[in-house]
Scaffold this motif. Structure first.
Motif, PDB file in Angstrom:
ATOM      1  N   GLN A 395      -1.026  -1.959   4.237  1.00  0.00           N
ATOM      2  CA  GLN A 395      -1.450  -1.087   3.147  1.00  0.00           C
ATOM      3  C   GLN A 395      -2.964  -1.166   2.920  1.00  0.00           C
ATOM      4  O   GLN A 395      -3.591  -2.192   3.190  1.00  0.00           O
ATOM      5  N   ASP A 400      -0.981   0.037  -4.479  1.00  0.00           N
ATOM      6  CA  ASP A 400       0.294  -0.509  -4.939  1.00  0.00           C
ATOM      7  C   ASP A 400       1.269  -0.611  -3.763  1.00  0.00           C
ATOM      8  O   ASP A 400       1.435   0.344  -2.997  1.00  0.00           O
ATOM      9  N   LYS A 401       1.893  -1.786  -3.631  1.00  0.00           N
ATOM     10  CA  LYS A 401       2.774  -2.023  -2.491  1.00  0.00           C
ATOM     11  C   LYS A 401       3.950  -1.055  -2.469  1.00  0.00           C
ATOM     12  O   LYS A 401       4.277  -0.486  -1.413  1.00  0.00           O
ATOM     13  N   ALA A 403       4.212   1.893  -3.762  1.00  0.00           N
ATOM     14  CA  ALA A 403       3.757   3.246  -3.449  1.00  0.00           C
ATOM     15  C   ALA A 403       3.498   3.382  -1.942  1.00  0.00           C
ATOM     16  O   ALA A 403       3.783   4.425  -1.341  1.00  0.00           O
TER      17      ALA A 403
END
Length: 484
Positions: A395, A400-401, A403
């Motif tokens: 990411q 946000d993980k 998301a």
């Protein structure tokens, strides 16, 4: 009658034969068997059953078949695609079937039970003066049955092939409880269909492997490991071609690491040291080994890499001077998958393409993914010598993980479309399980998929063996993408 209605009588039948200590229903006993290593899916089960031998496996499967209750076989539960996650029914653990039944040095075979830990099989072969080459990061806990059910790859495929290539014979419990005894140590046997290959790679959907006759090889007496800095994947592919031509079958590994991959290993792995003085576009870990007495692999590798440096094919290189240094260099590759999780969410793709398209794939897929999400960090690594790339995506920093992981489906389309267009496979060595079941429906040949469903229906007509995995039958629900 539902499986819950049938459960009390079935569990009583199993407990009477196997013993109450081996038919477990408490949440504490079941919990470790409801999720796989990555924790992407969570399932449910009526009980954990632990048979002691093939006869008890056959009894348990026959009882479940009569009751209409599904069975999911478990070994070390180190799978990565949701293939071992139960959706009700019985989890049948093979951990008690752990014997090394026989070693035949003249025939160069070892006969083992499915619950034998891979490292124990390696050690037994070594003690007999032989070599069993299947090697995985999880070899201290994964078990042979699972290795064969998923056709495991690992680091030795370049020289020795996948798990499928290491098997001469199998013993398998079928969906009705019958046992197929195919435990032959023959290298030539054209007596009809080669049935063992139906069960290798089938992820426990066609039968439960309980024993295997495996090939052994002469033990390497000389091994050398090098670490090479390269400008690009194209340079890595050119180096591989050069080493393959020069070393031949002595080239036992050629592993690819991106710059980002090495950086995070050095960041997170305790005690890890930079193998080279500067930074490079990418890296290759290479190993040559031989069983030939008197061979000097260190000198051979030094000559090969020296020529590559002189011609500008490689930018820098180092060669380990001891077994400890060999292990330290390998640790940089083997820990890459684990440390990637410390960088946040990771969307993973286990793919393969023809060797001639490796550099094209890495360039095309990297550009496409980076364009789709600014700040995305591509971590593409793997078994370059056999065309297998773990095309993982970390990411963007600060994102946000949850998301990021919600984009898994979108990136599947990007990466898998490119793989498919290059004549590759969306499932190189980890299997299909749940996570790629519906992807297989999108990219698989329609005739091939129909044949797979027909084989499943013929061998398991009531769909009790690991139902819903690999191929979707009409009653199977859609497989959701992982949520974490």
């Amino acid at each position: 009658m539902t499986q819950h209605d049938a459960a009390p009588a079935l569990l009583a039948t199993l407990a009477e034969r196997l013993g109450t200590a081996h038919v477990l229903t408490s949440p504490e006993d079941l919990a470790p068997h409801l999720v796989e290593w990555r924790g992407l899916y969570k399932g449910s089960a009526l009980a954990l059953v632990r048979p002691a031998d093939t006869a008890e496996v056959a009894f348990a499967v026959a009882a479940c078949a009569q009751a209409g209750v599904p069975v999911v076989a478990h070994g070390g539960n180190t799978g990565l695609v949701g293939g071992g996650v139960p959706t009700g029914g019985i989890v049948l653990s093979l951990t008690r079937l752990s014997d090394i039944r026989a070693i035949d040095p003249v025939n160069a075979t070892i006969t083992v039970e499915a619950g034998a830990i891979l490292a124990d099989v390696q050690a037994a072969a070594d003690a007999a003066g032989m070599h069993f080459p299947l090697s995985l990061a999880s070899e201290g806990s994964c078990r042979i049955g699972g290795n064969l059910a998923t056709n495991a790859g690992g680091t030795g495929v370049l020289a020795y092939g996948n798990a499928r290539d290491l098997v001469l014979g199998l013993e398998v419990v079928l969906a009705d409880g019958r046992v197929w005894d195919g435990l032959k140590g023959l290298r030539k046997d054209n007596a009809g269909y080669d049935l063992k290959h139906l069960f290798i790679g089938a992820e426990g959907t066609l039968g439960i492997i309980t024993g295997a006759v495996l090939k052994l090889f002469p033990k390497p007496v000389s091994r050398s490991v090098g670490f090479v800095g390269l400008a690009s994947p194209r340079a890595a592919l050119a180096l591989f071609e050069r080493l393959r031509a020069a070393a031949g079958p002595s080239l036992t590994a050629f592993e690819f690491l991106p710059r980002f991959g090495l950086e995070i290993v050095l960041k997170h792995l305790s005690g890890a040291l930079p193998p080279l003085a500067g930074a490079h576009g990418c890296y290759a870990l290479v190993e040559i080994s031989t069983a030939r007495p008197g061979a000097d692999t260190a000198s051979d590798l030094e000559t090969m890499l020296g020529e590559a440096l002189e011609e500008g094919l490689a930018e820098d290189a180092t060669i380990a001077a001891s077994e400890a240094q060999n292990a330290a260099l390998w640790a940089l590759r083997e820990n890459l998958s684990d440390v990637q999780s410390l960088e946040g969410g990771s969307i993973k793709h286990d793919v393969s393409v023809p060797l001639s398209r490796l550099a094209d794939f890495l360039e095309t897929a990297t550009a496409a993914c980076e364009a789709a999400m600014p700040g995305l960090r591509v971590c593409a690594f793997g078994h370059f010598g056999d065309g297998n790339v773990h095309f993982n995506l970390s990411q963007p920093l600060g994102m946000d993980k949850a998301a990021f992981l919600a984009e898994w489906g979108r990136f599947n389309r990007i990466v898998h479309d490119i793989v498919h267009g290059m004549g590759g496979s969306i499932a190189a060595e980890h299997g299909i399980g749940l996570i790629k079941r519906d992807e297989l429906g999108l990219y698989g040949d329609p005739v091939g998929l129909d044949l797979m469903r027909r084989i499943k229906a013929a061998l398991d007509p009531h769909d009790i063996l690991n139902p819903g995995k690999v191929v979707a039958l009409s009653a199977n629900p859609p497989a959701a993408l992982p949520a974490g």
